[in-house]
Scaffold this motif. Structure first.
Motif, PDB file in Angstrom:
ATOM      1  N   ARG A 116       0.815  -1.216   0.000  1.00 44.23           N
ATOM      2  CA  ARG A 116       0.000   0.000   0.000  1.00 44.23           C
ATOM      3  C   ARG A 116       0.851   1.269   0.000  1.00 44.23           C
ATOM      4  O   ARG A 116       0.358   2.354  -0.339  1.00 44.23           O
ATOM      5  CB  ARG A 116      -0.916   0.018   1.223  1.00 44.23           C
ATOM      6  N   LEU A 117       2.119   1.135   0.389  1.00 47.44           N
ATOM      7  CA  LEU A 117       3.026   2.276   0.397  1.00 47.44           C
ATOM      8  C   LEU A 117       4.008   2.219  -0.770  1.00 47.44           C
ATOM      9  O   LEU A 117       5.070   2.844  -0.731  1.00 47.44           O
ATOM     10  CB  LEU A 117       3.810   2.314   1.719  1.00 47.44           C
TER      11      LEU A 117
ATOM     12  N   GLN B 135       7.373   0.616   0.216  1.00 53.08           N
ATOM     13  CA  GLN B 135       8.163   1.274   1.248  1.00 53.08           C
ATOM     14  C   GLN B 135       7.733   0.792   2.637  1.00 53.08           C
ATOM     15  O   GLN B 135       6.620   0.292   2.834  1.00 53.08           O
ATOM     16  CB  GLN B 135       7.984   2.791   1.164  1.00 53.08           C
ATOM     17  N   THR B 136       8.610   0.986   3.602  1.00 49.85           N
ATOM     18  CA  THR B 136       8.238   0.777   4.994  1.00 49.85           C
ATOM     19  C   THR B 136       7.638   2.076   5.531  1.00 49.85           C
ATOM     20  O   THR B 136       7.817   3.155   4.943  1.00 49.85           O
ATOM     21  CB  THR B 136       9.458   0.410   5.850  1.00 49.85           C
ATOM     22  N   PRO B 137       6.933   2.020   6.666  1.00 49.08           N
ATOM     23  CA  PRO B 137       6.437   3.276   7.254  1.00 49.08           C
ATOM     24  C   PRO B 137       7.543   4.283   7.540  1.00 49.08           C
ATOM     25  O   PRO B 137       7.346   5.489   7.378  1.00 49.08           O
ATOM     26  CB  PRO B 137       5.758   2.796   8.549  1.00 49.08           C
TER      27      PRO B 137
ATOM     28  N   GLN C   1      10.258   4.690   5.794  1.00 45.88           N
ATOM     29  CA  GLN C   1      10.639   5.279   4.519  1.00 45.88           C
ATOM     30  C   GLN C   1       9.577   6.251   4.012  1.00 45.88           C
ATOM     31  O   GLN C   1       9.892   7.271   3.398  1.00 45.88           O
ATOM     32  CB  GLN C   1      10.874   4.178   3.484  1.00 45.88           C
ATOM     33  N   TYR C   2       8.317   5.925   4.274  1.00 44.10           N
ATOM     34  CA  TYR C   2       7.198   6.719   3.757  1.00 44.10           C
ATOM     35  C   TYR C   2       6.960   7.981   4.573  1.00 44.10           C
ATOM     36  O   TYR C   2       6.583   9.027   4.028  1.00 44.10           O
ATOM     37  CB  TYR C   2       5.934   5.856   3.757  1.00 44.10           C
TER      38      TYR C   2
ATOM     39  N   LEU D 220      -2.025   1.153   9.873  1.00 44.90           N
ATOM     40  CA  LEU D 220      -0.898   1.689   9.119  1.00 44.90           C
ATOM     41  C   LEU D 220      -0.863   3.212   9.166  1.00 44.90           C
ATOM     42  O   LEU D 220       0.201   3.808   9.383  1.00 44.90           O
ATOM     43  CB  LEU D 220      -0.974   1.218   7.667  1.00 44.90           C
ATOM     44  N   GLU D 221      -2.003   3.850   8.930  1.00 47.75           N
ATOM     45  CA  GLU D 221      -2.034   5.309   8.909  1.00 47.75           C
ATOM     46  C   GLU D 221      -1.592   5.884  10.257  1.00 47.75           C
ATOM     47  O   GLU D 221      -0.840   6.858  10.315  1.00 47.75           O
ATOM     48  CB  GLU D 221      -3.436   5.801   8.551  1.00 47.75           C
TER      49      GLU D 221
ATOM     50  N   ILE E 116       2.265   5.524  10.763  1.00 48.65           N
ATOM     51  CA  ILE E 116       3.000   6.572  10.044  1.00 48.65           C
ATOM     52  C   ILE E 116       2.921   7.879  10.812  1.00 48.65           C
ATOM     53  O   ILE E 116       3.919   8.589  10.968  1.00 48.65           O
ATOM     54  CB  ILE E 116       2.444   6.728   8.618  1.00 48.65           C
TER      55      ILE E 116
END
Length: 413
Positions: free
Chosen positions: A18-19, A22-24, A26-27, A320-321, A324
């Motif tokens: 979903r990214l 990327q990892t969180p 990295q994002y 996830l959100e 981050i």
């Protein structure tokens, strides 16, 4: 030189489709952490020794420089130290979550994000109805509490509830440790007796908590119930040297955390425990208050351990959100103000940033994998790494460190 560790619990993760792969880390927007990586030195760290569970109590103790084979006694004694319960020689202390069960499964490990005020009422009821000369329930914060069994035997196998979301709970009940010879501890219950006692308490707690007014109200409102205890990670009183005894650079130190087990490690490490109003262990914690407390502590102390729990909780919830956002909060609301304050101090401050373990949102539990770290102080010669994440730090100056090697490198920076 003064030293501060800024630890984002469970902050590391895996690549996520979903990214865009990327990892969180990295994002997320992390300009200050990336700047420290660019100006400092980086590497990766193995935080969990072979044969140990990848829990925060293990990883944080190793990060602070301790050999787990010599000092590890589980989460229970660390919770006891933080709460202020002085363990007796025959006590066994075990972490006691209040969790949510639904349809025969562990729905979550936190009782629907139980508040501390409600939790204290539930723990008081548990101790009143189930406590006795052998068994005592002691309130901690939120869903994290303590069960003390006089004469209990730590050689039992328990399942951390955060490792088993949406799984049936009955197969996860406590079992005696296979192959353990009870004759080695004649003053204690056998491992089987201890396991059977804890399992009875689990079942009895479910009957009791279901009828408590707090859960009746939560049920009526459609909220997750805090309807079962779940004890895990038992141990006896540990014997640990203080950080000042291990590192002569440290005359005084402090720990800042909303999590009892981190405060417990700090207690045994000889650190001053700093309480911050509004510190919750979640994404709504008082970030500004914790940053200011760390700055104030650095004015008088040689070493500060600043722990943020929110990313770990978001990982366990599979959010996830939110994960981050917690990483960005750590950057903007913790690292930024601390760096901007201390960068010009006459006595230099060495800053390290790292997680204790990954808590991938798509797995929702801890994994035993190396974590990225950075170390910066004025005048350090940087390596070639330009940003901070799980992949970039592979090429860092420190390479791959193991366990207590991190603290040694950090304190000698």
């Amino acid at each position: 030189m003064k030293h501060i560790i800024i630890l984002g619990d469970g902050m590391a993760d895996h690549a996520i489709d979903r990214l865009g792969g990327q990892t969180p880390l990295q994002y997320a927007d992390t300009p200050y952490i990336d700047m420290l990586a660019r100006k400092g030195r980086t590497g990766r760290l193995v935080t969990v020794p072979e044969g140990f569970p990848p829990g925060s109590e293990v990883a944080n103790t190793a990060i602070m420089g301790y050999d787990l084979n010599q000092v590890y006694e589980g989460r229970g004694p660390l919770e006891a130290a933080s709460i202020g319960y002085e363990m007796r020689p025959d006590d066994m202390a075990i972490r006691c979550n209040i969790i949510c069960l639904s349809d025969g499964c562990i729905k979550n490990h936190h009782g629907g994000h139980l508040s501390t005020d409600d939790a204290r009422q539930l723990v008081a009821s548990l101790d009143k109805h189930l406590g006795n000369d052998r068994v005592r329930f002691v309130a901690g914060i939120q869903y994290r509490h303590l069960l003390v069994i006089r004469g209990g035997n730590k050689h039992i196998v328990c399942s951390p509830p955060h490792d088993h979301p949406d799984q049936p709970w009955q197969p996860l009940l406590v079992q005696p440790e296979a192959g353990y010879a009870d004759v080695n501890e004649p003053r204690r219950m056998t491992a089987r007796e201890t396991a059977d006692l804890i399992n009875r308490l689990i079942l009895q707690s479910q009957e009791l908590l279901a009828q408590h007014p707090i859960n009746i109200a939560r049920r009526a409102a459609g909220h997750d119930e805090a309807n079962s205890i779940w004890p895990w990670s038992p141990g006896y009183r540990p014997s640990m040297r203080t950080i000042a005894e291990m590192f002569p650079q440290v005359k005084t130190g402090s720990v800042i955390s909303a999590v009892d087990l981190i405060k417990g490690i700090g207690h045994y490490a000889g650190l001053r425990i700093i309480e911050v109003e509004g510190a919750t262990g979640l994404a709504d914690t008082n970030y500004e208050g914790k940053a200011q407390a760390a700055i104030d502590a650095l004015r008088t102390d040689d070493f500060v351990f600043l722990h943020l729990e929110a990313s770990d909780e978001a990982g366990h919830d599979g959010n996830l959100e939110l994960k981050i956002r917690t990483i960005e909060y750590l950057d903007h609301r913790i690292v930024e103000p601390i760096y901007n304050e201390v960068k010009g101090w006459q006595e230099p401050v060495c800053i390290a940033v790292l997680p204790d373990h990954p808590t991938p949102v798509e797995i929702r539990t801890h994994v035993n994998e190396p974590v990225p770290f950075l170390i910066w102080h004025p005048g350090i010669e940087p390596d070639d790494v330009t940003c901070y994440d799980e992949q970039s730090t592979v090429g860092g100056h420190y390479g791959m460190l193991r366990l207590e090697q991190f603290m040694q490198a950090f304190m000698n920076s």
